[in-house]
Write a protein that holds these residues in place. Sequence first.
Motif, PDB file in Angstrom:
ATOM      1  N   GLY A 117       0.813  -1.213   0.000  1.00 43.08           N
ATOM      2  CA  GLY A 117       0.000   0.000   0.000  1.00 43.08           C
ATOM      3  C   GLY A 117       0.846   1.261   0.000  1.00 43.08           C
ATOM      4  O   GLY A 117       0.536   2.231  -0.704  1.00 43.08           O
ATOM      5  N   ALA A 118       1.908   1.246   0.797  1.00 39.85           N
ATOM      6  CA  ALA A 118       2.798   2.411   0.865  1.00 39.85           C
ATOM      7  C   ALA A 118       3.454   2.660  -0.493  1.00 39.85           C
ATOM      8  O   ALA A 118       3.492   3.801  -0.977  1.00 39.85           O
ATOM      9  CB  ALA A 118       3.862   2.209   1.937  1.00 39.85           C
ATOM     10  N   LEU A 119       3.942   1.613  -1.117  1.00 39.06           N
ATOM     11  CA  LEU A 119       4.590   1.750  -2.421  1.00 39.06           C
ATOM     12  C   LEU A 119       3.599   2.285  -3.451  1.00 39.06           C
ATOM     13  O   LEU A 119       3.914   3.192  -4.225  1.00 39.06           O
ATOM     14  CB  LEU A 119       5.168   0.408  -2.874  1.00 39.06           C
ATOM     15  N   LYS A 120       2.404   1.740  -3.462  1.00 35.94           N
ATOM     16  CA  LYS A 120       1.375   2.185  -4.409  1.00 35.94           C
ATOM     17  C   LYS A 120       1.052   3.661  -4.183  1.00 35.94           C
ATOM     18  O   LYS A 120       0.958   4.432  -5.139  1.00 35.94           O
ATOM     19  CB  LYS A 120       0.120   1.329  -4.259  1.00 35.94           C
ATOM     20  N   ASP A 121       0.883   4.053  -2.919  1.00 37.11           N
ATOM     21  CA  ASP A 121       0.577   5.452  -2.600  1.00 37.11           C
ATOM     22  C   ASP A 121       1.703   6.384  -3.055  1.00 37.11           C
ATOM     23  O   ASP A 121       1.441   7.454  -3.617  1.00 37.11           O
ATOM     24  CB  ASP A 121       0.338   5.628  -1.102  1.00 37.11           C
ATOM     25  N   ILE A 122       2.939   5.974  -2.792  1.00 37.30           N
ATOM     26  CA  ILE A 122       4.087   6.803  -3.188  1.00 37.30           C
ATOM     27  C   ILE A 122       4.135   6.934  -4.704  1.00 37.30           C
ATOM     28  O   ILE A 122       4.293   8.024  -5.245  1.00 37.30           O
ATOM     29  CB  ILE A 122       5.409   6.214  -2.653  1.00 37.30           C
ATOM     30  N   TRP A 123       3.988   5.823  -5.412  1.00 39.97           N
ATOM     31  CA  TRP A 123       4.044   5.824  -6.878  1.00 39.97           C
ATOM     32  C   TRP A 123       2.948   6.705  -7.466  1.00 39.97           C
ATOM     33  O   TRP A 123       3.185   7.505  -8.359  1.00 39.97           O
ATOM     34  CB  TRP A 123       3.926   4.399  -7.407  1.00 39.97           C
ATOM     35  N   GLU A 124       1.738   6.565  -6.948  1.00 36.49           N
ATOM     36  CA  GLU A 124       0.606   7.307  -7.494  1.00 36.49           C
ATOM     37  C   GLU A 124       0.602   8.773  -7.067  1.00 36.49           C
ATOM     38  O   GLU A 124      -0.116   9.575  -7.651  1.00 36.49           O
ATOM     39  CB  GLU A 124      -0.703   6.627  -7.087  1.00 36.49           C
ATOM     40  N   SER A 125       1.409   9.137  -6.074  1.00 36.52           N
ATOM     41  CA  SER A 125       1.449  10.524  -5.614  1.00 36.52           C
ATOM     42  C   SER A 125       2.200  11.430  -6.585  1.00 36.52           C
ATOM     43  O   SER A 125       2.137  12.645  -6.480  1.00 36.52           O
ATOM     44  CB  SER A 125       2.105  10.612  -4.241  1.00 36.52           C
ATOM     45  N   SER A 126       2.911  10.842  -7.528  1.00 34.91           N
ATOM     46  CA  SER A 126       3.732  11.613  -8.451  1.00 34.91           C
ATOM     47  C   SER A 126       3.245  11.438  -9.879  1.00 34.91           C
ATOM     48  O   SER A 126       2.974  10.324 -10.319  1.00 34.91           O
ATOM     49  CB  SER A 126       5.189  11.163  -8.346  1.00 34.91           C
ATOM     50  N   SER A 127       3.157  12.545 -10.597  1.00 35.52           N
ATOM     51  CA  SER A 127       2.795  12.475 -12.017  1.00 35.52           C
ATOM     52  C   SER A 127       3.933  13.038 -12.861  1.00 35.52           C
ATOM     53  O   SER A 127       3.729  13.487 -13.975  1.00 35.52           O
ATOM     54  CB  SER A 127       1.500  13.257 -12.272  1.00 35.52           C
ATOM     55  N   GLU A 128       5.134  12.997 -12.306  1.00 35.61           N
ATOM     56  CA  GLU A 128       6.306  13.549 -12.972  1.00 35.61           C
ATOM     57  C   GLU A 128       6.848  12.577 -14.019  1.00 35.61           C
ATOM     58  O   GLU A 128       6.347  11.467 -14.172  1.00 35.61           O
ATOM     59  CB  GLU A 128       7.379  13.842 -11.926  1.00 35.61           C
ATOM     60  N   LEU A 129       7.906  12.997 -14.690  1.00 32.00           N
ATOM     61  CA  LEU A 129       8.599  12.114 -15.620  1.00 32.00           C
ATOM     62  C   LEU A 129       9.191  10.943 -14.845  1.00 32.00           C
ATOM     63  O   LEU A 129       9.397  11.031 -13.630  1.00 32.00           O
ATOM     64  CB  LEU A 129       9.717  12.867 -16.340  1.00 32.00           C
ATOM     65  N   LEU A 130       9.479   9.863 -15.532  1.00 39.45           N
ATOM     66  CA  LEU A 130       9.935   8.633 -14.880  1.00 39.45           C
ATOM     67  C   LEU A 130      11.102   8.854 -13.932  1.00 39.45           C
ATOM     68  O   LEU A 130      11.096   8.367 -12.802  1.00 39.45           O
ATOM     69  CB  LEU A 130      10.306   7.577 -15.929  1.00 39.45           C
ATOM     70  N   VAL A 131      12.111   9.590 -14.351  1.00 40.99           N
ATOM     71  CA  VAL A 131      13.294   9.780 -13.517  1.00 40.99           C
ATOM     72  C   VAL A 131      12.913  10.462 -12.204  1.00 40.99           C
ATOM     73  O   VAL A 131      13.340  10.051 -11.124  1.00 40.99           O
ATOM     74  CB  VAL A 131      14.368  10.609 -14.260  1.00 40.99           C
ATOM     75  N   ASP A 132      12.092  11.497 -12.288  1.00 42.62           N
ATOM     76  CA  ASP A 132      11.678  12.205 -11.075  1.00 42.62           C
ATOM     77  C   ASP A 132      10.740  11.348 -10.235  1.00 42.62           C
ATOM     78  O   ASP A 132      10.764  11.401  -9.009  1.00 42.62           O
ATOM     79  CB  ASP A 132      11.010  13.532 -11.443  1.00 42.62           C
ATOM     80  N   LYS A 133       9.928  10.545 -10.903  1.00 44.36           N
ATOM     81  CA  LYS A 133       9.026   9.645 -10.185  1.00 44.36           C
ATOM     82  C   LYS A 133       9.830   8.604  -9.405  1.00 44.36           C
ATOM     83  O   LYS A 133       9.491   8.269  -8.265  1.00 44.36           O
ATOM     84  CB  LYS A 133       8.081   8.966 -11.180  1.00 44.36           C
ATOM     85  N   LEU A 134      10.893   8.114  -9.991  1.00 46.98           N
ATOM     86  CA  LEU A 134      11.768   7.157  -9.295  1.00 46.98           C
ATOM     87  C   LEU A 134      12.426   7.804  -8.082  1.00 46.98           C
ATOM     88  O   LEU A 134      12.581   7.164  -7.040  1.00 46.98           O
ATOM     89  CB  LEU A 134      12.824   6.602 -10.250  1.00 46.98           C
ATOM     90  N   LYS A 135      12.806   9.070  -8.202  1.00 42.77           N
ATOM     91  CA  LYS A 135      13.373   9.787  -7.048  1.00 42.77           C
ATOM     92  C   LYS A 135      12.338   9.888  -5.935  1.00 42.77           C
ATOM     93  O   LYS A 135      12.666   9.723  -4.757  1.00 42.77           O
ATOM     94  CB  LYS A 135      13.829  11.180  -7.459  1.00 42.77           C
ATOM     95  N   THR A 136      11.085  10.166  -6.312  1.00 42.91           N
ATOM     96  CA  THR A 136      10.011  10.264  -5.328  1.00 42.91           C
ATOM     97  C   THR A 136       9.824   8.934  -4.612  1.00 42.91           C
ATOM     98  O   THR A 136       9.650   8.883  -3.395  1.00 42.91           O
ATOM     99  CB  THR A 136       8.694  10.699  -6.010  1.00 42.91           C
ATOM    100  N   VAL A 137       9.868   7.835  -5.361  1.00 42.12           N
ATOM    101  CA  VAL A 137       9.733   6.504  -4.759  1.00 42.12           C
ATOM    102  C   VAL A 137      10.899   6.242  -3.810  1.00 42.12           C
ATOM    103  O   VAL A 137      10.701   5.756  -2.694  1.00 42.12           O
ATOM    104  CB  VAL A 137       9.633   5.410  -5.846  1.00 42.12           C
TER     105      VAL A 137
END
Length: 154
Positions: free
Chosen positions: A110-130
């Motif tokens: 659930g935490a991973l899903k929430d973190i992933w879905e919290s970002s709508s950035e480009l892949l590289v920035d989304k990976l940083k958010t994760v």
Amino acid sequence: MWNLLRRLSCDCNCPWLVAGDFNEIMYSFEKSGGLPRDSKRMEVFRDTLKSGVANVEWLTLFPTGIVQHLPYSSSDHYPLLANTDSNRSYSGDQRFHFEAWWTLEDSFEGALKDIWESSSELLVDKLKTVLIGLKKWAKELKCNKGEQKRRLTK
């Protein structure tokens, strides 16, 4: 495989990029132990890489594109990121290590899903958010478990 790459580089006029672990070395100093590698084989590999990683059409389409090695966890292979906008390069300030124990925690998925879905950035920035989110989640979890252990011990 090398013949296929050579043929692809000559016959195909559409943009293409080949990246990955070719399980081959370019120079003798990259190998330690075992039988020595044939120098002709290493030369063919170097020549193929020079002309076969990306063709001119791909380089024209993505003039600032680069292939980056990302931090790895338990494997001896680095994940690769084909970044078509090198102005937004991935800079792993610290090595990120995925911890196997995280998957044993009920809240992980659930935490991973929430973190992933919290970002709508480009892949590289989304990976940083994760990366940041998982580190924070794990730190909070450890603190909570430490506090619970202290209470139970008391």
